[in-house]
Design a protein around this motif. Structure first.
Motif, PDB file in Angstrom:
ATOM      1  N   ILE A   1     -46.434  76.980  67.402  1.00 43.29           N
ATOM      2  CA  ILE A   1     -46.218  78.179  66.595  1.00 43.29           C
ATOM      3  C   ILE A   1     -47.015  78.028  65.300  1.00 43.29           C
ATOM      4  O   ILE A   1     -47.093  76.938  64.729  1.00 43.29           O
ATOM      5  CB  ILE A   1     -44.715  78.388  66.314  1.00 43.29           C
ATOM      6  N   SER A   2     -47.638  79.102  64.869  1.00 40.94           N
ATOM      7  CA  SER A   2     -48.447  79.086  63.642  1.00 40.94           C
ATOM      8  C   SER A   2     -47.638  79.642  62.472  1.00 40.94           C
ATOM      9  O   SER A   2     -47.038  80.727  62.582  1.00 40.94           O
ATOM     10  CB  SER A   2     -49.718  79.904  63.830  1.00 40.94           C
ATOM     11  N   ILE A   3     -47.614  78.901  61.359  1.00 40.06           N
ATOM     12  CA  ILE A   3     -46.807  79.249  60.179  1.00 40.06           C
ATOM     13  C   ILE A   3     -47.719  79.436  58.973  1.00 40.06           C
ATOM     14  O   ILE A   3     -48.734  78.733  58.835  1.00 40.06           O
ATOM     15  CB  ILE A   3     -45.771  78.142  59.881  1.00 40.06           C
ATOM     16  N   GLU A   4     -47.358  80.348  58.099  1.00 38.86           N
ATOM     17  CA  GLU A   4     -48.125  80.509  56.865  1.00 38.86           C
ATOM     18  C   GLU A   4     -47.949  79.264  55.997  1.00 38.86           C
ATOM     19  O   GLU A   4     -46.858  78.704  55.877  1.00 38.86           O
ATOM     20  CB  GLU A   4     -47.673  81.754  56.108  1.00 38.86           C
ATOM     21  N   SER A   5     -49.039  78.797  55.401  1.00 38.09           N
ATOM     22  CA  SER A   5     -49.034  77.527  54.673  1.00 38.09           C
ATOM     23  C   SER A   5     -48.105  77.528  53.472  1.00 38.09           C
ATOM     24  O   SER A   5     -47.567  76.488  53.093  1.00 38.09           O
ATOM     25  CB  SER A   5     -50.454  77.184  54.222  1.00 38.09           C
TER      26      SER A   5
ATOM     27  N   GLU B   1     -30.933  60.580  70.082  1.00 41.10           N
ATOM     28  CA  GLU B   1     -31.722  59.568  70.781  1.00 41.10           C
ATOM     29  C   GLU B   1     -33.212  59.732  70.512  1.00 41.10           C
ATOM     30  O   GLU B   1     -33.933  58.761  70.287  1.00 41.10           O
ATOM     31  CB  GLU B   1     -31.461  59.643  72.290  1.00 41.10           C
ATOM     32  N   ARG B   2     -33.669  60.972  70.532  1.00 43.82           N
ATOM     33  CA  ARG B   2     -35.081  61.278  70.290  1.00 43.82           C
ATOM     34  C   ARG B   2     -35.143  62.484  69.357  1.00 43.82           C
ATOM     35  O   ARG B   2     -35.050  63.617  69.808  1.00 43.82           O
ATOM     36  CB  ARG B   2     -35.808  61.571  71.606  1.00 43.82           C
ATOM     37  N   PRO B   3     -35.310  62.257  68.064  1.00 40.01           N
ATOM     38  CA  PRO B   3     -35.287  63.356  67.082  1.00 40.01           C
ATOM     39  C   PRO B   3     -36.353  64.412  67.359  1.00 40.01           C
ATOM     40  O   PRO B   3     -37.447  64.113  67.857  1.00 40.01           O
ATOM     41  CB  PRO B   3     -35.560  62.638  65.751  1.00 40.01           C
ATOM     42  N   VAL B   4     -36.023  65.636  67.019  1.00 40.89           N
ATOM     43  CA  VAL B   4     -36.968  66.748  67.155  1.00 40.89           C
ATOM     44  C   VAL B   4     -38.151  66.518  66.216  1.00 40.89           C
ATOM     45  O   VAL B   4     -37.965  66.155  65.047  1.00 40.89           O
ATOM     46  CB  VAL B   4     -36.279  68.086  66.831  1.00 40.89           C
ATOM     47  N   LYS B   5     -39.357  66.729  66.710  1.00 40.99           N
ATOM     48  CA  LYS B   5     -40.560  66.532  65.904  1.00 40.99           C
ATOM     49  C   LYS B   5     -41.294  67.860  65.723  1.00 40.99           C
ATOM     50  O   LYS B   5     -41.427  68.640  66.664  1.00 40.99           O
ATOM     51  CB  LYS B   5     -41.496  65.524  66.574  1.00 40.99           C
ATOM     52  N   VAL B   6     -41.755  68.087  64.499  1.00 42.18           N
ATOM     53  CA  VAL B   6     -42.607  69.245  64.199  1.00 42.18           C
ATOM     54  C   VAL B   6     -43.842  68.689  63.512  1.00 42.18           C
ATOM     55  O   VAL B   6     -43.782  68.256  62.359  1.00 42.18           O
ATOM     56  CB  VAL B   6     -41.885  70.267  63.290  1.00 42.18           C
ATOM     57  N   VAL B   7     -44.956  68.684  64.225  1.00 36.31           N
ATOM     58  CA  VAL B   7     -46.179  68.051  63.713  1.00 36.31           C
ATOM     59  C   VAL B   7     -47.297  69.082  63.606  1.00 36.31           C
ATOM     60  O   VAL B   7     -47.312  70.093  64.319  1.00 36.31           O
ATOM     61  CB  VAL B   7     -46.619  66.888  64.626  1.00 36.31           C
ATOM     62  N   VAL B   8     -48.240  68.815  62.697  1.00 36.49           N
ATOM     63  CA  VAL B   8     -49.386  69.702  62.507  1.00 36.49           C
ATOM     64  C   VAL B   8     -50.368  69.504  63.653  1.00 36.49           C
ATOM     65  O   VAL B   8     -50.789  68.388  63.955  1.00 36.49           O
ATOM     66  CB  VAL B   8     -50.084  69.417  61.166  1.00 36.49           C
ATOM     67  N   ASP B   9     -50.726  70.607  64.287  1.00 36.75           N
ATOM     68  CA  ASP B   9     -51.667  70.561  65.405  1.00 36.75           C
ATOM     69  C   ASP B   9     -53.074  70.944  64.954  1.00 36.75           C
ATOM     70  O   ASP B   9     -54.056  70.313  65.324  1.00 36.75           O
ATOM     71  CB  ASP B   9     -51.188  71.493  66.523  1.00 36.75           C
ATOM     72  N   SER B  10     -53.177  72.000  64.140  1.00 35.85           N
ATOM     73  CA  SER B  10     -54.489  72.429  63.629  1.00 35.85           C
ATOM     74  C   SER B  10     -54.278  73.355  62.438  1.00 35.85           C
ATOM     75  O   SER B  10     -53.181  73.883  62.215  1.00 35.85           O
ATOM     76  CB  SER B  10     -55.302  73.142  64.720  1.00 35.85           C
ATOM     77  N   ILE B  11     -55.368  73.570  61.647  1.00 37.65           N
ATOM     78  CA  ILE B  11     -55.317  74.430  60.462  1.00 37.65           C
ATOM     79  C   ILE B  11     -56.409  75.487  60.576  1.00 37.65           C
ATOM     80  O   ILE B  11     -57.562  75.170  60.880  1.00 37.65           O
ATOM     81  CB  ILE B  11     -55.519  73.611  59.175  1.00 37.65           C
ATOM     82  N   SER B  12     -56.028  76.729  60.344  1.00 40.43           N
ATOM     83  CA  SER B  12     -56.987  77.825  60.400  1.00 40.43           C
ATOM     84  C   SER B  12     -56.694  78.780  59.240  1.00 40.43           C
ATOM     85  O   SER B  12     -55.773  79.600  59.308  1.00 40.43           O
ATOM     86  CB  SER B  12     -56.892  78.564  61.741  1.00 40.43           C
ATOM     87  N   GLY B  13     -57.475  78.662  58.163  1.00 38.55           N
ATOM     88  CA  GLY B  13     -57.270  79.491  56.984  1.00 38.55           C
ATOM     89  C   GLY B  13     -55.924  79.202  56.341  1.00 38.55           C
ATOM     90  O   GLY B  13     -55.608  78.055  56.017  1.00 38.55           O
ATOM     91  N   ASP B  14     -55.116  80.245  56.156  1.00 38.65           N
ATOM     92  CA  ASP B  14     -53.792  80.054  55.573  1.00 38.65           C
ATOM     93  C   ASP B  14     -52.727  79.865  56.643  1.00 38.65           C
ATOM     94  O   ASP B  14     -51.524  79.871  56.357  1.00 38.65           O
ATOM     95  CB  ASP B  14     -53.428  81.245  54.684  1.00 38.65           C
ATOM     96  N   LYS B  15     -53.136  79.695  57.888  1.00 34.86           N
ATOM     97  CA  LYS B  15     -52.213  79.470  58.996  1.00 34.86           C
ATOM     98  C   LYS B  15     -52.284  78.013  59.450  1.00 34.86           C
ATOM     99  O   LYS B  15     -53.368  77.443  59.578  1.00 34.86           O
ATOM    100  CB  LYS B  15     -52.554  80.373  60.184  1.00 34.86           C
ATOM    101  N   ILE B  16     -51.131  77.418  59.665  1.00 37.08           N
ATOM    102  CA  ILE B  16     -51.045  76.041  60.166  1.00 37.08           C
ATOM    103  C   ILE B  16     -50.314  76.067  61.497  1.00 37.08           C
ATOM    104  O   ILE B  16     -49.164  76.513  61.590  1.00 37.08           O
ATOM    105  CB  ILE B  16     -50.302  75.126  59.174  1.00 37.08           C
ATOM    106  N   LYS B  17     -50.988  75.606  62.524  1.00 35.78           N
ATOM    107  CA  LYS B  17     -50.400  75.578  63.863  1.00 35.78           C
ATOM    108  C   LYS B  17     -49.553  74.326  64.014  1.00 35.78           C
ATOM    109  O   LYS B  17     -50.039  73.212  63.869  1.00 35.78           O
ATOM    110  CB  LYS B  17     -51.494  75.611  64.938  1.00 35.78           C
ATOM    111  N   MET B  18     -48.268  74.524  64.296  1.00 30.37           N
ATOM    112  CA  MET B  18     -47.332  73.416  64.426  1.00 30.37           C
ATOM    113  C   MET B  18     -46.960  73.212  65.892  1.00 30.37           C
ATOM    114  O   MET B  18     -46.823  74.175  66.652  1.00 30.37           O
ATOM    115  CB  MET B  18     -46.060  73.686  63.616  1.00 30.37           C
TER     116      MET B  18
END
Length: 268
Positions: free
Chosen positions: A184-188, A212-229
């Motif tokens: 999902i892409s989020i505004e920076s 047991e395995r915590p939820v992870k939200v990691v940066v996948d890519s950056i495009s302008g003011d949008k960050i794909k998580m």
């Protein structure tokens, strides 16, 4: 009439003289089928106990059955006095195998690839794999193809040769716990708020294994003011009563609703 009777008498005597060979050939062929079935099942059972792998067990059983059947058939033909016929059959079978093998080389390639995969075992039924752009849970494996269930519920059959030739990704999972992810892409400007909200929303589902395995939200890519998580979580297949794609849909809808309530702009 007398000529007919003489011919019949001659043929009958010839038949009686060959009865021992005929009975011996039938007995040999019957015994061959019995031994082929019995020994192939015995070998398959033993292979399952040793390797814990049904695919290898079936392969070993089929090989043993084929070898015993061919040997017994040739022996039965020899007892019947048809040794020359059996030799011609074997020679013809060799030529036929070459011609058919050349014509059906793709099928043969998949079969040989299946043999290699059966012994190397890079994955098992229930594993999540990705190959040639196809990602899904392994449902069945044969000597020719591997059947997987994609996230959208579609059943896809991948040729074994394609798996052997191309890079294969196997995601960590066991029989009861499955790995799932979505992007999902989020505004920076609201990145931190969105990350906290997404983690909390996903973790609130009872079947998600956050401890047991915590939820992870990691940066996948950056495009302008949008960050794909990339959102990664594990869930218990026993706790969730539904398809794997159903859990993903349920969690994504909850995340979208929470982001809308927090007025966080996002895109797929």
């Amino acid at each position: 009439m007398e000529r007919f009777l003489n011919n019949f008498h001659f043929s009958w005597n010839a038949f009686l003289s060959h009865v021992p060979e005929i009975l011996g050939g039938i007995l040999c062929f019957t015994l061959t089928l019995f031994l082929a079935n019995f020994l192939s099942k015995l070998a398959s059972t033993y292979a399952v106990r040793r390797s814990k792998d049904i695919l290898i067990a079936n392969f070993v059983g089929k090989i043993i059955w084929t070898v015993i059947f061919i040997f017994g058939t040739v022996l039965a033909l020899g007892i019947l006095g048809l040794g020359n016929v059996s030799n011609k059959i074997l020679a013809g079978a060799g030529i036929t195998t070459f011609v058919v093998g050349f014509a059906l080389k793709d099928i043969g390639e998949n079969f040989l690839s299946g043999i290699i995969l059966a012994f190397s075992r890079p994955y098992h039924v229930g594993n999540l794999i990705e190959c040639t752009g196809v990602k899904g849970i392994v449902k069945d494996m044969t000597m020719r193809q591997t059947t997987v269930e994609a996230e959208n519920g579609k059943i896809i059959m991948i040729p074994n040769s394609a798996i052997l030739k191309n890079p294969l990704t196997r995601y960590l999972n066991d029989d009861n716990n499955l790995r799932q992810e979505f992007s999902i892409s989020i505004e920076s400007s609201k990145l931190q708020e969105a990350v906290i909200l997404i983690k909390k929303t996903v973790s609130n589902f009872q079947y998600v294994m956050n401890e047991e395995r915590p939820v992870k939200v990691v940066v996948d890519s950056i495009s302008g003011d949008k960050i794909k998580m990339l959102v990664i979580y594990w869930f218990s297949a026993k706790a969730f009563h539904g398809s794997r794609s159903g859990s993903k849909s349920e969690i994504m809808m909850a995340v979208i609703m929470k982001l809308n309530e927090a007025e966080v702009k996002f895109s797929g």
